[in-house]
Design an enzyme around this catalytic site. Structure first.
Site, PDB file in Angstrom:
ATOM      1  N   ASN A  84     -21.382 -30.566 136.390  1.00  0.00           N
ATOM      2  CA  ASN A  84     -20.075 -30.008 136.781  1.00  0.00           C
ATOM      3  C   ASN A  84     -19.448 -29.152 135.687  1.00  0.00           C
ATOM      4  O   ASN A  84     -18.854 -28.112 135.968  1.00  0.00           O
ATOM      5  CB  ASN A  84     -19.112 -31.146 137.146  1.00  0.00           C
ATOM      6  CG  ASN A  84     -19.591 -31.904 138.360  1.00  0.00           C
ATOM      7  OD1 ASN A  84     -19.713 -31.345 139.451  1.00  0.00           O
ATOM      8  ND2 ASN A  84     -19.894 -33.181 138.181  1.00  0.00           N
ATOM      9  N   SER A 109     -10.322 -28.892 126.237  1.00  0.00           N
ATOM     10  CA  SER A 109      -9.609 -30.167 126.107  1.00  0.00           C
ATOM     11  C   SER A 109      -9.410 -30.577 124.652  1.00  0.00           C
ATOM     12  O   SER A 109     -10.209 -30.212 123.766  1.00  0.00           O
ATOM     13  CB  SER A 109     -10.411 -31.263 126.817  1.00  0.00           C
ATOM     14  OG  SER A 109      -9.902 -32.542 126.519  1.00  0.00           O
ATOM     15  N   TYR A 146     -17.904 -35.942 127.329  1.00  0.00           N
ATOM     16  CA  TYR A 146     -16.972 -35.027 128.005  1.00  0.00           C
ATOM     17  C   TYR A 146     -16.519 -33.947 127.009  1.00  0.00           C
ATOM     18  O   TYR A 146     -16.526 -32.744 127.325  1.00  0.00           O
ATOM     19  CB  TYR A 146     -15.792 -35.838 128.553  1.00  0.00           C
ATOM     20  CG  TYR A 146     -14.588 -35.023 128.907  1.00  0.00           C
ATOM     21  CD1 TYR A 146     -14.598 -34.181 130.027  1.00  0.00           C
ATOM     22  CD2 TYR A 146     -13.427 -35.082 128.130  1.00  0.00           C
ATOM     23  CE1 TYR A 146     -13.479 -33.427 130.346  1.00  0.00           C
ATOM     24  CE2 TYR A 146     -12.311 -34.340 128.452  1.00  0.00           C
ATOM     25  CZ  TYR A 146     -12.334 -33.505 129.557  1.00  0.00           C
ATOM     26  OH  TYR A 146     -11.226 -32.758 129.875  1.00  0.00           O
ATOM     27  N   LYS A 150     -16.939 -29.720 126.861  1.00  0.00           N
ATOM     28  CA  LYS A 150     -15.858 -28.736 126.681  1.00  0.00           C
ATOM     29  C   LYS A 150     -16.192 -27.784 125.535  1.00  0.00           C
ATOM     30  O   LYS A 150     -15.943 -26.578 125.612  1.00  0.00           O
ATOM     31  CB  LYS A 150     -14.528 -29.457 126.439  1.00  0.00           C
ATOM     32  CG  LYS A 150     -14.015 -30.179 127.662  1.00  0.00           C
ATOM     33  CD  LYS A 150     -13.744 -29.188 128.782  1.00  0.00           C
ATOM     34  CE  LYS A 150     -13.414 -29.818 130.101  1.00  0.00           C
ATOM     35  NZ  LYS A 150     -13.213 -28.842 131.179  1.00  0.00           N
TER      36      LYS A 150
HETATM   37  N1  LIG Z   1      -5.108 -33.250 133.082  1.00  0.00           N
HETATM   38  C1  LIG Z   1      -5.185 -33.114 131.750  1.00  0.00           C
HETATM   39  O1  LIG Z   1      -4.333 -33.628 131.001  1.00  0.00           O
HETATM   40  C2  LIG Z   1      -6.312 -32.326 131.127  1.00  0.00           C
HETATM   41  C3  LIG Z   1      -7.245 -31.632 131.882  1.00  0.00           C
HETATM   42  N2  LIG Z   1      -8.219 -30.896 131.250  1.00  0.00           N
HETATM   43  C4  LIG Z   1      -9.196 -30.119 132.024  1.00  0.00           C
HETATM   44  O2  LIG Z   1      -8.525 -29.403 133.050  1.00  0.00           O
HETATM   45  C5  LIG Z   1      -9.345 -29.318 134.193  1.00  0.00           C
HETATM   46  C6  LIG Z   1      -8.589 -29.863 135.398  1.00  0.00           C
HETATM   47  O3  LIG Z   1      -8.283 -31.217 135.126  1.00  0.00           O
HETATM   48  P1  LIG Z   1      -7.390 -32.076 136.136  1.00  0.00           P
HETATM   49  O4  LIG Z   1      -6.641 -31.180 137.033  1.00  0.00           O
HETATM   50  O5  LIG Z   1      -6.668 -33.070 135.319  1.00  0.00           O
HETATM   51  O6  LIG Z   1      -8.541 -32.828 136.922  1.00  0.00           O
HETATM   52  P2  LIG Z   1      -8.561 -33.222 138.468  1.00  0.00           P
HETATM   53  O7  LIG Z   1      -9.701 -34.158 138.641  1.00  0.00           O
HETATM   54  O8  LIG Z   1      -7.211 -33.619 138.916  1.00  0.00           O
HETATM   55  O9  LIG Z   1      -8.927 -31.824 139.133  1.00  0.00           O
HETATM   56  C7  LIG Z   1     -10.207 -31.262 139.030  1.00  0.00           C
HETATM   57  C8  LIG Z   1     -10.498 -30.559 140.343  1.00  0.00           C
HETATM   58  O10 LIG Z   1     -11.763 -29.932 140.217  1.00  0.00           O
HETATM   59  C9  LIG Z   1     -12.514 -30.187 141.387  1.00  0.00           C
HETATM   60  N3  LIG Z   1     -13.927 -30.176 141.011  1.00  0.00           N
HETATM   61  C10 LIG Z   1     -14.558 -31.010 140.155  1.00  0.00           C
HETATM   62  N4  LIG Z   1     -15.852 -30.688 140.068  1.00  0.00           N
HETATM   63  C11 LIG Z   1     -16.041 -29.629 140.896  1.00  0.00           C
HETATM   64  C12 LIG Z   1     -17.163 -28.849 141.229  1.00  0.00           C
HETATM   65  N5  LIG Z   1     -18.375 -29.121 140.744  1.00  0.00           N
HETATM   66  N6  LIG Z   1     -16.999 -27.826 142.095  1.00  0.00           N
HETATM   67  C13 LIG Z   1     -15.778 -27.549 142.630  1.00  0.00           C
HETATM   68  N7  LIG Z   1     -14.674 -28.269 142.354  1.00  0.00           N
HETATM   69  C14 LIG Z   1     -14.806 -29.294 141.491  1.00  0.00           C
HETATM   70  C15 LIG Z   1     -12.057 -31.548 141.901  1.00  0.00           C
HETATM   71  O11 LIG Z   1     -12.280 -31.683 143.292  1.00  0.00           O
HETATM   72  C16 LIG Z   1     -10.583 -31.535 141.517  1.00  0.00           C
HETATM   73  O12 LIG Z   1      -9.760 -31.078 142.578  1.00  0.00           O
HETATM   74  C17 LIG Z   1     -10.624 -30.093 133.889  1.00  0.00           C
HETATM   75  O13 LIG Z   1     -11.618 -29.174 133.500  1.00  0.00           O
HETATM   76  C18 LIG Z   1     -10.224 -30.980 132.730  1.00  0.00           C
HETATM   77  O14 LIG Z   1     -11.324 -31.268 131.917  1.00  0.00           O
HETATM   78  C19 LIG Z   1      -8.299 -30.815 129.900  1.00  0.00           C
HETATM   79  C20 LIG Z   1      -7.431 -31.517 129.116  1.00  0.00           C
HETATM   80  C21 LIG Z   1      -6.368 -32.313 129.658  1.00  0.00           C
HETATM   81  O1  LIG Z   2      -9.163 -33.887 128.620  1.00  0.00           O
HETATM   82  C1  LIG Z   2      -8.390 -34.734 129.046  1.00  0.00           C
HETATM   83  O2  LIG Z   2      -7.415 -35.185 128.237  1.00  0.00           O
HETATM   84  C2  LIG Z   2      -6.269 -35.877 128.767  1.00  0.00           C
HETATM   85  C3  LIG Z   2      -5.585 -36.587 127.610  1.00  0.00           C
HETATM   86  O3  LIG Z   2      -6.524 -37.439 127.004  1.00  0.00           O
HETATM   87  P1  LIG Z   2      -6.231 -39.006 126.817  1.00  0.00           P
HETATM   88  O4  LIG Z   2      -7.376 -39.483 126.002  1.00  0.00           O
HETATM   89  O5  LIG Z   2      -4.921 -39.089 126.108  1.00  0.00           O
HETATM   90  O6  LIG Z   2      -6.150 -39.616 128.191  1.00  0.00           O
HETATM   91  C4  LIG Z   2      -6.705 -36.830 129.869  1.00  0.00           C
HETATM   92  O7  LIG Z   2      -5.585 -37.497 130.409  1.00  0.00           O
HETATM   93  C5  LIG Z   2      -7.415 -36.011 130.932  1.00  0.00           C
HETATM   94  O8  LIG Z   2      -7.832 -36.831 132.007  1.00  0.00           O
HETATM   95  C6  LIG Z   2      -8.635 -35.382 130.334  1.00  0.00           C
HETATM   96  O9  LIG Z   2      -9.225 -34.496 131.269  1.00  0.00           O
END
Ligand SMILES: NC(=O)C1=CN([C@@H]2O[C@H](COP(=O)(O)OP(=O)(O)OC[C@H]3O[C@@H](n4cnc5c(N)ncnc54)[C@H](O)[C@@H]3O)[C@@H](O)[C@H]2O)C=CC1
Ligand SMILES: O=C1O[C@H](COP(=O)(O)O)[C@@H](O)[C@H](O)[C@H]1O
Length: 247
Positions: A84, A109, A146, A150
């Site tokens: 992914n 991230s 993970y 990234k």
């Molecule tokens: N939420 C956070 O605090 C952080 C998020 N990130 C990064 O931001 C991005 C989004 O994270 P979130 O919105 O929190 O995650 P999330 O899990 O809420 O959203 C990810 C979305 O991507 C879709 N997805 C996953 N694999 C897929 C694939 N192979 N093809 C098509 N769609 C796919 C899922 O269906 C989901 O809707 C990720 O890459 C994550 O690593 C990075 C650091 C912090």
């Molecule tokens: O990359 C990500 O980081 C956030 C924050 O990290 P955490 O170790 O404080 O949980 C995480 O919430 C998120 O799911 C992840 O995609």
């Protein structure tokens, strides 16, 4: 001027924050492997980012890609991040370059540099009387697979920028939490990214001119061990929130 933006992973948390602030600002094509359960702006493509043909089709006519789709779990196993996060990101870059896309913003991230948080430095580095600071020029130092995925995504961007000239910004997102900073979690408070600042930051990724950048994506928290200076300079990022001043 409104741009045509492809938002991968649109149905997730970061996608929700971005669309919450920017739904009317750009022309959206949204892509997610999960079908929509809500009303979304623009057009919604249900596809997996590892599906080359579907990604190529989704890329037609696009100016800017915000690439969020992937496995966000810090405990994600290798087979999932390999498919992914790494293979999927390479597929997105390849299709973007072929379609003549101008810019890609990649959701990197804090976990790309998580292993800087050593036993000797923590928990002090999460507190206001500590001045330890990462600014994006340090070598990557992932603390889990993970995070490795990234760092690999950032390297893919470096390659596609150097080889094909596409503009790339890697946003090392901190801890996106809706409504309020994380509670009883010092690390999360230091790297809080509010929904409002998240939308603004990705809007700047769409509008600004840049070559290849690594920036930290956090709010203007009193204590931060990630500098936001490069995001300010390269993108004109002006965060409004601060985990220490939240009611
Ligand atoms: N939420 C956070 O605090 C952080 C998020 N990130 C990064 O931001 C991005 C989004 O994270 P979130 O919105 O929190 O995650 P999330 O899990 O809420 O959203 C990810 C979305 O991507 C879709 N997805 C996953 N694999 C897929 C694939 N192979 N093809 C098509 N769609 C796919 C899922 O269906 C989901 O809707 C990720 O890459 C994550 O690593 C990075 C650091 C912090
Ligand atoms: O990359 C990500 O980081 C956030 C924050 O990290 P955490 O170790 O404080 O949980 C995480 O919430 C998120 O799911 C992840 O995609």
């Amino acid at each position: 001027m409104a741009q045509s933006v492809l938002l991968t992973g649109a149905a997730g948390r970061v996608g929700t924050a971005i669309l919450g602030g920017l739904a009317d600002e750009h022309e959206w094509r949204l892509l997610d492997r999960d079908p929509p359960t809500d009303d979304y702006p623009g057009e919604f493509v249900v596809a997996d980012i590892t599906d080359e043909d579907a990604v190529r089709e989704a890329m037609a006519g696009i100016d800017v890609v915000l690439h969020l789709a992937g496995d966000p779990r810090k405990t994600a196993p290798w087979d999932s991040v390999l498919t992914n996060n790494i293979d999927g990101t390479q597929t997105v870059y390849e299709a973007a370059v072929d379609a003549g896309v101008e810019k890609v913003a990649f959701a990197s991230s804090n976990h790309a540099v998580g292993a800087f948080e050593t036993e000797e430095r923590t928990p002090e580095m999460y507190r206001t009387d500590d001045d330890y600071l990462l600014d994006g020029t340090e070598l990557p130092r992932p603390g889990n697979l993970y995070g490795v995925s990234k760092v690999t995504g950032e390297a893919l961007g470096r390659y596609y920028h150097d080889e094909y000239g596409i503009s790339v910004v890697n946003v090392r997102i901190g801890n996106l939490t809706e409504g309020h900073p994380p509670i009883d979690y010092e690390r999360g408070q230091a790297m809080w990214l509010s929904y409002r600042d998240c939308a603004h930051l990705f809007d700047r990724c769409i509008r600004a001119d840049y070559d290849y950048e690594i920036v930290y994506g956090i709010s203007d928290n009193d204590r931060k061990y990630y500098s936001i200076e490069r995001a300010r300079e390269a993108l004109d990022y002006e965060p409004q929130d601060n985990s220490a001043r939240h009611d």
